[in-house]
Scaffold this motif. Sequence first.
Motif, mmCIF file in Angstrom:
data_model
loop_
_atom_site.group_PDB
_atom_site.id
_atom_site.type_symbol
_atom_site.label_atom_id
_atom_site.label_comp_id
_atom_site.label_asym_id
_atom_site.label_seq_id
_atom_site.Cartn_x
_atom_site.Cartn_y
_atom_site.Cartn_z
ATOM 1 N N VAL A 53 46.601 32.491 39.576
ATOM 2 C CA VAL A 53 46.186 33.469 38.571
ATOM 3 C C VAL A 53 47.341 33.898 37.681
ATOM 4 O O VAL A 53 47.253 33.860 36.455
ATOM 5 C CB VAL A 53 45.538 34.699 39.247
ATOM 6 C CG1 VAL A 53 45.330 35.824 38.239
ATOM 7 C CG2 VAL A 53 44.214 34.308 39.885
ATOM 8 N N ASN A 94 33.169 36.666 34.737
ATOM 9 C CA ASN A 94 34.224 37.426 35.409
ATOM 10 C C ASN A 94 35.022 36.644 36.442
ATOM 11 O O ASN A 94 36.013 37.164 36.959
ATOM 12 C CB ASN A 94 33.617 38.645 36.107
ATOM 13 C CG ASN A 94 32.743 39.446 35.179
ATOM 14 O OD1 ASN A 94 33.232 40.092 34.266
ATOM 15 N ND2 ASN A 94 31.440 39.396 35.393
ATOM 16 N N SER A 95 34.607 35.428 36.778
ATOM 17 C CA SER A 95 35.269 34.700 37.857
ATOM 18 C C SER A 95 34.935 33.221 37.772
ATOM 19 O O SER A 95 34.041 32.804 37.023
ATOM 20 C CB SER A 95 34.814 35.244 39.221
ATOM 21 O OG SER A 95 33.446 34.919 39.433
ATOM 22 N N ALA A 108 38.854 29.986 34.839
ATOM 23 C CA ALA A 108 38.996 31.372 35.286
ATOM 24 C C ALA A 108 40.475 31.574 35.622
ATOM 25 O O ALA A 108 41.334 31.190 34.839
ATOM 26 C CB ALA A 108 38.089 31.659 36.486
ATOM 27 N N LYS A 109 40.750 32.169 36.766
ATOM 28 C CA LYS A 109 42.098 32.377 37.305
ATOM 29 C C LYS A 109 43.140 32.684 36.237
ATOM 30 O O LYS A 109 43.260 33.816 35.803
ATOM 31 C CB LYS A 109 42.497 31.181 38.175
ATOM 32 C CG LYS A 109 41.695 31.081 39.480
ATOM 33 C CD LYS A 109 42.242 30.063 40.422
ATOM 34 C CE LYS A 109 41.416 29.943 41.697
ATOM 35 N NZ LYS A 109 41.556 31.096 42.596
ATOM 36 N N PRO A 136 40.561 39.906 35.614
ATOM 37 C CA PRO A 136 39.449 39.012 35.949
ATOM 38 C C PRO A 136 38.694 38.530 34.716
ATOM 39 O O PRO A 136 38.244 39.333 33.894
ATOM 40 C CB PRO A 136 38.548 39.887 36.827
ATOM 41 C CG PRO A 136 39.456 40.928 37.377
ATOM 42 C CD PRO A 136 40.452 41.208 36.296
ATOM 43 N N GLY A 150 36.241 34.752 33.546
ATOM 44 C CA GLY A 150 35.818 33.363 33.707
ATOM 45 C C GLY A 150 35.226 32.883 32.406
ATOM 46 O O GLY A 150 34.828 33.685 31.559
ATOM 47 N N ALA A 167 39.530 42.140 28.992
ATOM 48 C CA ALA A 167 39.777 40.817 29.557
ATOM 49 C C ALA A 167 40.099 39.794 28.478
ATOM 50 O O ALA A 167 40.990 38.943 28.649
ATOM 51 C CB ALA A 167 38.560 40.373 30.364
#
Length: 403
Positions: free
Chosen positions: A56, A109-110, A257-258, A265, A267, A294
Amino acid sequence: MKQLEGLSSEAIIERGKNVVMNTYGRLPMTIVKGKGVWVWDTEGKRYLDFLTGLAVNSLGHSHPAIVQAIQEQAEEILHTSNLYWIPNQVALAERLVKHSFADKVFFCNSGAEANEAAFKLARKYAKEMYGDHKYEVISLENSFHGRTLATLTLTGQTKYQKGYAPLPVGLSYTALNDLEGLKAKVNEKTAAVFIEPIQGEGGVIPCSKEFLQAARDLCDQHGALLIFDEVQCGVGRTGKLFAYEWSGVTPDIMTLAKALGGGVPIGAMLATDKVANVFQPGDHASTFGGNPLATAAGCAVLDIMLQDGFFTGVQERANYFRQGLEHLAQKYQTGDPIRGQGFILGWPVSKFGPEIVARCLQKGLLINCVGGKTLRFLPPLIAEKPEIDEALKLLDEVFAELL
């Protein structure tokens, strides 16, 4: 306000056991601060972070440009929902489209949510284009795609699926780099083939160019979609912005993502127009997906990575690290060669994997072990040679003690 300030790691862990669900095999430490390639625990001990929060924090901890982007956005607005247009979301999507094969982006989000979205889009596309008979999805043995029920089923490891039957139907698996096995699986019922260009949780095992090209050809022949899961190996991790660039094979859908949010967070699912256009309002959604905070962080991440010479430097330092690992593997005769690309590397060891991780932790180096037998290294892309030398020195000490 700092929470639980002044408590020891042991005290925090004991309090956590009382109130946090027991879903992780955690190491006995608490991390409270990070700067660049280093993190500190509650007691003030410093660690060299070559795991980066599981790929991440690829630009290190507290990168000034990312911190500034987050601070400035937090002072403006944090969240609006996707009932309204979000300027930062548009800006991040433009960057991703400009530098990839894709025409459209869906934000969530992921990684699991991105893969869930890709799964739904592939099935909807197949049914609209070909009919209800076309719904099967093929993924690879030893893969990992997430923890939702659909992505858990996509994951080709039964240990993650235990206890959750009945699983969604229409999914099957074939072996990585087995061209004949893949050919035997793909047919007129296949909606999509789901592939990690490098299997991360599966042991840092790359797909061959020949296998990826065969998957592309088979999907084209049978009207199926090729989906690349780059949640772990994407966004600079391999020394290019996207892992698929090394093979020259282009997917129809890609998930990210990551590293995309630099620690925030986020994605994303990317797709070509012909595929993306089957999604219409109401077909899929995410309340927090692509919110102002984000996507502000995501824009900052890409702005850094897309600077001239950034990836040249990453490739050079990653090769230096790999050569150091190869020297140690030869010195201690651990068997199979180092695997991976760029700064996602795996070192197969026949024994002592978890103990090596534990001893590295004691010495101040964060790594992990996947499958019990492969040491996984996910250093920050900004790691310099002195820090790489320090990691190699600590590994040398640990192997000398054990072997």
